[in-house]
Design a protein around this motif. Sequence first.
Motif, mmCIF file in Angstrom:
data_model
loop_
_atom_site.group_PDB
_atom_site.id
_atom_site.type_symbol
_atom_site.label_atom_id
_atom_site.label_comp_id
_atom_site.label_asym_id
_atom_site.label_seq_id
_atom_site.Cartn_x
_atom_site.Cartn_y
_atom_site.Cartn_z
ATOM 1 N N ALA A 151 26.294 -1.393 17.620
ATOM 2 C CA ALA A 151 25.485 -2.555 17.219
ATOM 3 C C ALA A 151 25.796 -2.947 15.781
ATOM 4 C CB ALA A 151 24.002 -2.253 17.390
ATOM 5 N N ARG A 152 26.129 -1.947 14.963
ATOM 6 C CA ARG A 152 26.329 -2.221 13.545
ATOM 7 C C ARG A 152 27.733 -1.823 13.088
ATOM 8 N NH1 ARG A 152 21.690 -3.375 10.983
ATOM 9 N NH2 ARG A 152 22.588 -2.823 9.001
ATOM 10 N N LEU A 169 31.476 5.298 30.459
ATOM 11 C CA LEU A 169 30.463 4.718 29.570
ATOM 12 C C LEU A 169 29.717 5.833 28.826
ATOM 13 C CD1 LEU A 169 28.676 2.408 28.508
ATOM 14 C CD2 LEU A 169 27.336 2.585 30.621
ATOM 15 N N ALA A 170 29.306 6.873 29.575
ATOM 16 C CA ALA A 170 28.574 7.987 28.957
ATOM 17 C C ALA A 170 29.457 8.677 27.919
ATOM 18 C CB ALA A 170 28.116 8.966 30.035
ATOM 19 N N GLY A 171 30.746 8.870 28.279
ATOM 20 C CA GLY A 171 31.690 9.521 27.354
ATOM 21 C C GLY A 171 31.884 8.678 26.097
ATOM 22 N N ALA A 172 31.972 7.360 26.286
ATOM 23 C CA ALA A 172 32.196 6.470 25.147
ATOM 24 C C ALA A 172 30.993 6.483 24.202
ATOM 25 C CB ALA A 172 32.452 5.042 25.637
ATOM 26 N N TRP A 173 29.794 6.524 24.781
ATOM 27 C CA TRP A 173 28.592 6.535 23.921
ATOM 28 C C TRP A 173 28.547 7.820 23.094
ATOM 29 C CZ3 TRP A 173 22.938 8.013 24.461
ATOM 30 C CH2 TRP A 173 22.169 7.333 23.496
ATOM 31 N N ARG A 178 26.440 8.341 19.767
ATOM 32 C CA ARG A 178 25.122 7.994 20.319
ATOM 33 C C ARG A 178 24.348 7.037 19.411
ATOM 34 N NH1 ARG A 178 21.790 11.433 23.472
ATOM 35 N NH2 ARG A 178 22.976 12.305 25.179
ATOM 36 N N VAL A 179 25.081 6.238 18.644
ATOM 37 C CA VAL A 179 24.405 5.243 17.794
ATOM 38 C C VAL A 179 23.997 4.061 18.676
ATOM 39 C CG1 VAL A 179 25.642 5.861 15.673
ATOM 40 C CG2 VAL A 179 26.621 4.143 17.211
#
Length: 387
Positions: A151-152, A169-173, A178-179
């Motif tokens: 987001a930032r 998607l989970a791996g990328a987050w 986990r921001v």
Amino acid sequence: MNERQTVILPGATLGVLGGGQLGRMFVHAAQAMGYFTAVLDEDAASPAGLVSHHHIRTGYEDPQGLATLARACAAVTTEFENVPAAALDTLARSLPVSPAGSAVAIAQDRAREKAHFVQCGVPVAPHAVIETAAQLAAVPADLLPGILKTARMGYDGKGQVRVATPAELAGAWEQLGRVPCVLEKMLPLAHECSVIVARGRDGTVVHLPVQRNLHRDGILAVTEVYEGNLPPAQTSQALVAAKSVADGLNYVGVLCVEFFVLQDGTLVVNEIAPRPHNSGHYSQNACDVSQFELQVRCMTGLPLVQPRLHSPAIMLNLLGDLWFTGDQPVAPTPPAWDAVLALPGCHLHLYGKVEAKRGRKMGHLNITGATPEAVRATALQAAALLG
Ligand code: ADP
Ligand code: MG
């Protein structure tokens, strides 16, 4: 309050938070009009600091640095998107600041930015905000394949991961720490465009022509502007959308609104930059008012007059890669500027950066000419010479 509405005339000092190339070109424009300038940036060799009358070498949040800037200036603007909005708010207590911290704060946060677009009734890519594991688990399957973006603090494609499956998607987050993120559906792009609008204190809005942009590896590479560069319907949709985004923010200053044009011709707003933008650099040589002069006019309360394109134009970004040969880690050497400048209508802009690095924006080449075909032919020759 009345004092704030007074026009700030040449002879006054104008300040800018941030010392990058955008600040440097703002300084050039302000000085050309007879203003003095002050740059706040801690880097002793910052591109804008090197050419400004005053250079305050502190961080953006240093209270003394901000106080010195406020004392020196009649008005302040920003050139760097990630200047803390709080610094702008602090300055706004003692002098006019444009754009406002509140508008910059929205542009700094993709989730708030998307919410603003939706509020303005402007079409956006299907997306979901991911701040918690529960939100991650609840992502609708039809957002995949997509792009997960922090987001930032993202820029030039940084802080983005392409994902095709829920597991990816989970791996990328995880990978992004986990921001807070926004997952956007991957859209079938036909091309990209952007428009620079300038909005004055009195709500007057003027704009530069809509730019057609080509990105490479997430970084702007080429901007093309000429009559008919986009279908008229797309041009007018982009202008209407950009104006409503600026009006909705009660924005004062120069704002860039970036769009995706989908393969079916639909226009979708991508993001905004609360400052002049790389895709507006052509205006220095191809318009009768540049985006940097517009920034000066907005912050000082000078009249905003609709700019006019007086030449077809192509802007080529000059990245640090041009200083290197092939993949070899040889000593960087500057490109053959004399050969490029022998071509008609080539205007070289270099940012005075001490060190060339791959992917670093070192400058740009604005090419003007009698017709779009002539400009394109020159751009191809220039690109071939640059290698
Ligand atoms: P940045 O802040 O780094 O400029 P953007 O969101 O503009 O980030 O993304 C960079 C580039 O990645 C875009 O200009 C576009 O080429 C591509 N891109 C971004 N989002 C999408 C999307 N949802 N679908 C297709 N391409 C995208
Ligand atoms: Mg972008």
